[in-house]
Scaffold this active site. Structure first.
Site, short mmCIF file in Angstrom:
data_model
loop_
_atom_site.label_atom_id
_atom_site.label_comp_id
_atom_site.label_asym_id
_atom_site.label_seq_id
_atom_site.Cartn_x
_atom_site.Cartn_y
_atom_site.Cartn_z
N ASN A 85 17.82 -5.18 -1.56
CA ASN A 85 18.33 -5.72 -2.81
C ASN A 85 18.28 -4.66 -3.90
O ASN A 85 17.72 -3.58 -3.73
CB ASN A 85 17.55 -6.98 -3.20
N HIS A 115 -0.93 11.85 -3.42
CA HIS A 115 -1.30 13.10 -4.06
C HIS A 115 -2.78 13.40 -3.82
O HIS A 115 -3.57 12.49 -3.61
CB HIS A 115 -1.01 13.03 -5.56
N GLY A 142 10.48 -9.65 -3.95
CA GLY A 142 10.78 -8.77 -5.07
C GLY A 142 9.54 -8.18 -5.72
O GLY A 142 8.53 -8.84 -5.89
N THR A 165 -1.70 -2.53 1.00
CA THR A 165 -2.49 -1.31 1.18
C THR A 165 -2.94 -1.11 2.62
O THR A 165 -3.49 -0.07 2.94
CB THR A 165 -3.73 -1.34 0.27
N ARG A 180 -3.44 -10.01 0.48
CA ARG A 180 -4.42 -10.66 1.37
C ARG A 180 -3.69 -11.74 2.18
O ARG A 180 -2.67 -12.28 1.75
CB ARG A 180 -5.57 -11.25 0.58
#
Length: 188
Positions: A85, A115, A142, A165, A180
């Site tokens: 989208n 980084h 989204g 993550t 979660r």
């Protein structure tokens, strides 16, 4: 024979993103992205030709709304019937693979680059690229952010605005920051 920064990036090793060859690749991607984002929708179709040529693989019936952004493009593989989208961003210093039938909502961001944590190395452009794999028939809501090194299993759902993550199992639904696991429907 010395190993170049592009080779290090592809191998998942620490590399310097300020390398001239990498800058040339990013410029090529900027040109393709610009074509995609500025072409009239009827002329562009499902994806601008320069963007399609840039990606490592594009399956049948892939559709990318404008605007779209990627760093290199060469590390992106899209299976058949993938839909991205408007406003999706893919920082593809690492490989990004999106499986058949997966849908990414507006503003989804995929970040492969990490980084360096040490300031002197970070200021010299030292980073590492971690791949992202999205399975088949995944729905990413989204504004979600997917970090490098994450694999999302087939049929999973990532709630809007989630920050992923770590890996998501096939068929699982994750929400929140950090994302979660939600219990199966009816067991909340």
């Amino acid at each position: 024979m010395s190993v170049g920064e592009r080779d290090k990036m592809a191998a998942g090793e620490w590399y310097c993103c300020l390398d001239p060859e990498l800058e040339q690749l990013r410029q090529r991607a900027r040109d393709a992205v610009h074509q995609h984002n500025t072409m009239a929708p009827d002329a562009r179709g499902s994806m601008a030709p320069a963007l399609r040529a840039l990606f490592s693989n594009v399956g049948d019936h892939v559709f990318i709304e404008a605007p779209f952004h990627c760093s290199y493009g060469i590390n992106i593989s899209l299976g058949p019937r993938v839909y991205l989208n408007a406003g999706c961003t893919m920082l593809d210093s690492g490989r990004i693979s999106i499986g058949e039938g997966s849908m990414l909502g507006p503003g989804v961001q995929v970040y492969c680059a990490e980084h360096h944590k040490e300031v002197p190395l970070r200021s010299r452009g030292i980073e590492i690229a971690r791949p992202v794999v999205v399975g088949k028939d995944v729905w990413i809501g989204g504004g979600a952010i997917i970090l490098g090194g994450v694999t999302i299993g087939d049929g999973a759902i990532v709630g809007a605005g989630s920050v992923v993550t770590r890996g998501v199992a096939a068929g699982a639904t994750v929400v929140g920051n950090p994302a979660r696991l939600l219990p199966p429907s009816g067991k909340r």
